[in-house]
Scaffold this motif. Sequence first.
Motif, PDB file in Angstrom:
ATOM      1  N   SER A  54       2.561   0.156   3.108  1.00  0.00           N
ATOM      2  CA  SER A  54       3.690   1.261   3.662  1.00  0.00           C
ATOM      3  C   SER A  54       3.141   2.609   4.057  1.00  0.00           C
ATOM      4  CB  SER A  54       5.083   1.448   2.833  1.00  0.00           C
ATOM      5  OG  SER A  54       4.709   2.184   1.784  1.00  0.00           O
ATOM      6  N   ASP A  55       3.775   3.251   4.701  1.00  0.00           N
ATOM      7  CA  ASP A  55       3.120   4.734   5.146  1.00  0.00           C
ATOM      8  C   ASP A  55       3.307   5.625   3.812  1.00  0.00           C
ATOM      9  OD1 ASP A  55       2.381   3.749   7.513  1.00  0.00           O
ATOM     10  OD2 ASP A  55       3.917   4.541   8.776  1.00  0.00           O
ATOM     11  N   ASP A  87       0.718   5.057   1.485  1.00  0.00           N
ATOM     12  CA  ASP A  87      -0.441   5.519   2.133  1.00  0.00           C
ATOM     13  C   ASP A  87      -0.595   7.222   1.711  1.00  0.00           C
ATOM     14  OD1 ASP A  87      -2.952   5.306   3.338  1.00  0.00           O
ATOM     15  OD2 ASP A  87      -1.930   5.930   5.191  1.00  0.00           O
TER      16      ASP A  87
END
Length: 152
Positions: A46-47, A50
């Motif tokens: 997932s962003d 990250d």
Amino acid sequence: MPFKMIDKNQKNIATFIHLSTFSRFLFPLGNFIGPIVLWVANKDKSDFIDAHGKQAINFQISILLYAIILGMITIPLFVFNLFNGFNFLDIDAFNSIHISLTKPSPLLYITGGLGFIAVVGFILELVFIVKASLAAKEGKYYKYPLTINFLK
């Protein structure tokens, strides 16, 4: 851009990325190894993970850089202050050692001030890590203050 829901697993991973920086108290360089391993293993999920991983690693690298700079300033001042009071021609190791506390060097105050800054910085680092962990647990993004973005 559609809104992606952040699930509990993503929040937990992001939280552990921040908390893994405390592993430095268990083994050397744990504040780098822990977050890097967790981030690399999970950054594609997932962003959110990250972003938190990059923030944690950037913060730790920034703190290391600030500590190196502070050390490069403090250590020479400490050494100069230490040797300032020694008279190398009149050292008599078999008699007594005389320490004069009547007139401290200004370098002592500077070195003490820099040491105080280092202690305050360490305490703030711990506070920011806890704040970042709590933000990740709540599903919020967090940006560490005074962080240089090495990883973008």
